[in-house]
Design a protein around this motif. Structure first.
Motif, short mmCIF file in Angstrom:
data_model
loop_
_atom_site.label_atom_id
_atom_site.label_comp_id
_atom_site.label_asym_id
_atom_site.label_seq_id
_atom_site.Cartn_x
_atom_site.Cartn_y
_atom_site.Cartn_z
N VAL A 490 0.85 -1.20 0.00
CA VAL A 490 0.00 0.00 0.00
C VAL A 490 0.88 1.24 0.00
O VAL A 490 2.07 1.18 0.29
CB VAL A 490 -0.94 0.04 1.23
CG1 VAL A 490 -1.88 -1.15 1.23
CG2 VAL A 490 -0.14 0.09 2.52
N GLY A 491 0.26 2.36 -0.33
CA GLY A 491 0.94 3.63 -0.22
C GLY A 491 0.55 4.34 1.06
O GLY A 491 -0.62 4.33 1.45
N VAL A 492 1.53 4.91 1.73
CA VAL A 492 1.27 5.70 2.93
C VAL A 492 1.85 7.09 2.72
O VAL A 492 2.78 7.27 1.92
CB VAL A 492 1.89 5.04 4.18
CG1 VAL A 492 1.19 3.72 4.50
CG2 VAL A 492 3.38 4.81 4.01
N PRO A 493 1.34 8.10 3.40
CA PRO A 493 1.80 9.47 3.16
C PRO A 493 3.30 9.64 3.38
O PRO A 493 3.89 9.03 4.27
CB PRO A 493 1.00 10.28 4.20
CG PRO A 493 -0.22 9.46 4.46
CD PRO A 493 0.25 8.04 4.38
N SER A 494 3.91 10.45 2.52
CA SER A 494 5.33 10.75 2.62
C SER A 494 5.52 12.20 3.04
O SER A 494 4.74 13.07 2.66
CB SER A 494 6.01 10.52 1.26
OG SER A 494 7.31 11.08 1.24
N GLU A 495 6.58 12.45 3.79
CA GLU A 495 6.88 13.83 4.18
C GLU A 495 7.36 14.65 2.98
O GLU A 495 7.47 15.88 3.05
CB GLU A 495 7.93 13.85 5.29
CG GLU A 495 9.32 13.38 4.85
CD GLU A 495 9.52 11.89 5.05
OE1 GLU A 495 8.51 11.15 5.00
OE2 GLU A 495 10.68 11.48 5.25
N LEU A 496 7.63 13.97 1.85
CA LEU A 496 8.10 14.64 0.64
C LEU A 496 6.98 14.82 -0.37
O LEU A 496 7.23 15.01 -1.56
CB LEU A 496 9.25 13.84 0.01
CG LEU A 496 10.46 13.62 0.89
CD1 LEU A 496 11.49 12.76 0.18
CD2 LEU A 496 11.08 14.95 1.31
N THR A 497 5.73 14.76 0.08
CA THR A 497 4.53 14.74 -0.77
C THR A 497 4.43 13.39 -1.44
O THR A 497 5.35 12.59 -1.41
CB THR A 497 4.49 15.86 -1.83
OG1 THR A 497 5.38 15.55 -2.90
CG2 THR A 497 4.84 17.21 -1.24
N GLU A 498 3.33 13.13 -2.06
CA GLU A 498 3.04 11.84 -2.67
C GLU A 498 3.05 10.73 -1.61
O GLU A 498 2.57 10.93 -0.51
CB GLU A 498 3.98 11.55 -3.84
CG GLU A 498 3.86 12.58 -4.95
CD GLU A 498 4.71 12.28 -6.15
OE1 GLU A 498 5.85 11.83 -6.00
OE2 GLU A 498 4.22 12.49 -7.28
N GLU A 499 3.63 9.56 -1.93
CA GLU A 499 3.53 8.41 -1.02
C GLU A 499 4.83 7.65 -0.89
O GLU A 499 5.74 7.79 -1.72
CB GLU A 499 2.45 7.44 -1.54
CG GLU A 499 1.05 8.00 -1.59
CD GLU A 499 0.07 7.03 -2.22
OE1 GLU A 499 0.27 6.66 -3.39
OE2 GLU A 499 -0.88 6.60 -1.53
N GLU A 500 4.91 6.83 0.16
CA GLU A 500 5.98 5.84 0.33
C GLU A 500 5.34 4.46 0.23
O GLU A 500 4.14 4.30 0.48
CB GLU A 500 6.67 6.00 1.68
CG GLU A 500 7.40 7.31 1.86
CD GLU A 500 8.71 7.40 1.10
OE1 GLU A 500 9.34 8.47 1.14
OE2 GLU A 500 9.10 6.40 0.45
N VAL A 501 6.15 3.47 -0.10
CA VAL A 501 5.66 2.10 -0.24
C VAL A 501 5.77 1.37 1.10
O VAL A 501 6.84 1.36 1.73
CB VAL A 501 6.45 1.33 -1.30
CG1 VAL A 501 5.89 -0.08 -1.47
CG2 VAL A 501 6.41 2.07 -2.63
N LEU A 502 4.67 0.76 1.51
CA LEU A 502 4.65 -0.08 2.71
C LEU A 502 4.17 -1.46 2.30
O LEU A 502 3.18 -1.58 1.58
CB LEU A 502 3.74 0.50 3.78
CG LEU A 502 3.59 -0.29 5.10
CD1 LEU A 502 3.34 0.65 6.28
CD2 LEU A 502 2.47 -1.34 5.03
N VAL A 503 4.90 -2.49 2.74
CA VAL A 503 4.42 -3.85 2.51
C VAL A 503 4.16 -4.51 3.85
O VAL A 503 4.92 -4.35 4.81
CB VAL A 503 5.42 -4.70 1.69
CG1 VAL A 503 5.58 -4.15 0.29
CG2 VAL A 503 6.76 -4.82 2.38
N ALA A 504 3.05 -5.23 3.93
CA ALA A 504 2.70 -6.02 5.11
C ALA A 504 2.74 -7.48 4.71
O ALA A 504 2.17 -7.86 3.67
CB ALA A 504 1.31 -5.63 5.61
N VAL A 505 3.42 -8.30 5.49
CA VAL A 505 3.55 -9.71 5.17
C VAL A 505 3.11 -10.56 6.35
O VAL A 505 3.18 -10.14 7.51
CB VAL A 505 5.01 -10.09 4.79
CG1 VAL A 505 5.46 -9.30 3.58
CG2 VAL A 505 5.96 -9.86 5.97
N THR A 506 2.64 -11.77 6.05
CA THR A 506 2.44 -12.79 7.06
C THR A 506 3.43 -13.91 6.78
O THR A 506 3.86 -14.09 5.64
CB THR A 506 1.00 -13.32 7.06
OG1 THR A 506 0.72 -13.91 5.77
CG2 THR A 506 0.00 -12.22 7.33
N VAL A 507 3.77 -14.65 7.83
CA VAL A 507 4.86 -15.62 7.74
C VAL A 507 4.32 -17.04 7.61
O VAL A 507 3.35 -17.42 8.29
CB VAL A 507 5.77 -15.50 8.99
CG1 VAL A 507 6.97 -16.44 8.87
CG2 VAL A 507 6.24 -14.06 9.16
#
Length: 568
Positions: A490-507
């Protein structure tokens, strides 16, 4: 400065080759491009060089052929672009850090049979050998230290250069259903692959009298489109020329302008909003391979830059630098791009003296709305340009009144100014092109005066550093990692505008997995801009009653406290 061109940018459709030839006839000595290594290219030199390269390639490339290219910014790259246009071929440019799966997919859906690859590009990304092994013809272009060196290209030495990561060449060129290809055979053969471009230039062929027209295909640009998976958007010649005319008009470029661009050549920004506007207006383009905050203003002062292209993150990074007495001591007065939030734009103008002019654009359409120095509004991406009709629609396709948020849809008022479809993907094309309207997959609204405001993306696409990242692509890479059971990006807010990439995983049961391992796995398998900054290792992913993953809960209101941060 005043208005330097008529607003009807769709009059007299032409190809990008026509633009070059006209400029070369009127001002052959004018400087067209300056590169980071200090070299430059004049308009006449570009025209002559492009014809020479076209003659060299004439025996390998026919009209309509899809030709994959991967070259570092330099004279040969520009010549190859126009040479392929003269031959009536369709260029398929790759990112310098492209991964094998993405390269194969793009080559596969376009039906490409020829690869033109630079020695520096190959040395920096040996994975390109895998693609080369599957091409009918491979043309090597000498770059950097290889340029001008007599004798054959030493690819074995190139791939073993200090600082390069170790590569098992046998593994690289192996593909399903076939064994490894011997690199010696790959390099030595001058029949199927590869051949040195210098050899082709020494034995030129004849150019056919046929030339492409404005409606003929010119280039395939990889884009995340609107449905999440990377696609190959096919653009006709006039789409790029129209876009360039619009940018040149919007920015009021003239022969006294110097344009700075740091975007990669596998995107429309530097091509259609940099190179072609420079040709059309008589300006000079300063093209660098990448953005450097520490050298940015120094470059602007040294090169006499008057305008640059930006993405939101660039200006945010520049603003974070310590205040200096010479912050406004340069010739830059305006910049083209987006997004440009109101507060950031105001601070940037006050500190650096640069007016940020925001536009709304996409690969498939080029500029749809644009701000000009005289017609702009804080927070808006400008008004729709005359060559597009723009409507905000609800999910059923009904137009919405001013002030209401819906999906941005656009319809061209002229022929051959939009993409003709996604190569090899009729289904995706049908989803976005409906009865002449393009459904952008973006949310927005129009005010009472017709200014367009962008309100985020509907599709499962992350916008980071000016790049569209298909979450599907990120998820496929992470899902292939041993120990990963499920993944969601998913994309989450970035302090540089636009978004950063976040990945969530299960093991997976019995496995042990830590966030830094996931990040390291991605570093070797994804383009730099798509590597996740944040990683979460969870017991389960949030789901609805139908067991479908609810990505909205992963996005939440920002970056969760349990997320591992690669920049911490």
């Amino acid at each position: 400065m005043g208005n330097r061109g008529a607003d009807d940018v769709t009059a007299s459709p032409e190809t990008m080759l026509d633009v070059l030839e006209r400029r070369a006839a009127s001002a052959p000595e004018a400087e067209l491009v300056r590169f980071e290594d200090g070299t430059s290219l004049r308009v006449g030199e570009c025209h002559e060089g492009a014809l020479a390269v076209a003659r060299g390639l004439a025996g390998l490339v026919a009209p309509g052929d899809r030709v994959v290219t991967c070259l570092r910014p330099g004279r040969r790259l520009i010549e190859v672009v126009f040479a392929l246009a003269r031959l009536g071929a369709v260029e398929v440019p790759l990112a310098l850090d492209v991964r094998p799966a993405a390269a194969r997919q793009l080559a596969g859906v376009t039906g490409a049979r020829v690869l033109i690859v630079g020695t520096d590009a190959l040395g920096g990304n040996p994975d390109l050998i895998a693609l080369a092994a599957e091409m009918e013809h491979v043309v090597l272009v000498r770059e950097g230290k290889q340029a001008g060196v007599p004798g054959s290209v030493d690819l074995e030495g190139l791939l073993a250069s200090p600082g390069r990561r170790s590569v098992d060449l046998g593994d690289l060129v192996a593909s399903p259903g076939r064994g490894p290809v011997d690199l010696g055979d790959l390099v030595a053969s001058s029949g199927r692959r590869p051949v040195d471009l210098e050899e082709l230039l020494a034995s030129p062929g004849r150019l056919a009298s046929w030339r492409p027209g404005p409606a003929d295909p010119a280039v395939v640009m990889a884009t995340s489109g609107t449905t999440g998976r990377a696609k190959a958007a096919l653009l006709p010649h006039f789409a790029g020329v129209r876009h360039a005319r619009r940018v040149a008009h919007t920015m009021d470029y003239g022969a006294d302008d110097v344009l700075f661009n740091v975007f990669p050549w596998n995107h429309i920004n530097v091509r259609h909003a940099g190179l072609l506007p420079a040709l059309i207006s008589g300006a000079t383009l300063v093209a660098h391979a990448r953005f450097s905050a520490s050298r940015f203003w120094e470059t602007c002062r040294r090169e006499g830059v008057t305008a640059f292209n930006f993405m939101g993150a660039m200006v945010a990074i520049l603003e974070r630098a310590p205040v200096a007495a010479d912050d406004d001591r340069h010739q830059v007065r305006r910049a083209y791009g987006g997004p440009a939030p109101e507060a950031l734009s105001r601070r940037f103008l006050d500190r650096f003296g640069v007016l940020l002019l925001e536009a709304y654009a996409c690969t498939e359409l080029g500029d749809v709305a644009a701000s000009t120095p005289d017609v702009r509004r804080s927070g808006a991406a400008g008004q729709p340009v005359p060559e597009y009709e723009v409507v905000i629609s609800d999910e059923d396709g009904r137009p919405l009144p001013a002030g209401q948020v819906g999906q941005i849809t656009a319809r061209p008022r002229a022929r051959s100014i939009v993409f003709t479809g996604y190569a090899g993907d009729d289904e995706a094309t049908g989803k976005v092109l409906r009865d002449g309207w393009f459904w952008t997959g973006d949310r927005g609204w129009l005010d009472e005066d017709g200014f367009l405001y962008f309100a985020g993306r509907r599709a499962d696409v992350i916008r980071r550093r000016g790049e569209n990242i298909a979450t599907w692509d990120v998820e496929q890479v992470v899902a292939a990692m041993p120990g990963v059971l499920e993944v969601a990006a998913v994309g989450v807010p970035s302090e540089l505008t636009e978004e950063e990439v976040l990945v969530a995983v299960t093991v997976a049961p019995g496995a042990v997995l830590r966030a830094p391992q996931v990040h390291a796995w991605c570093l070797d398998r994804l383009p730099r801009h798509a590597v996740p900054r944040y990683v979460r290792v969870l017991d389960d992913l949030p789901r609805n009653t139908n067991t479908k993953v609810v990505k909205g809960e992963l996005r939440g209101a920002g970056v969760p406290s349990d997320a591992w941060d690669a920049q911490a």
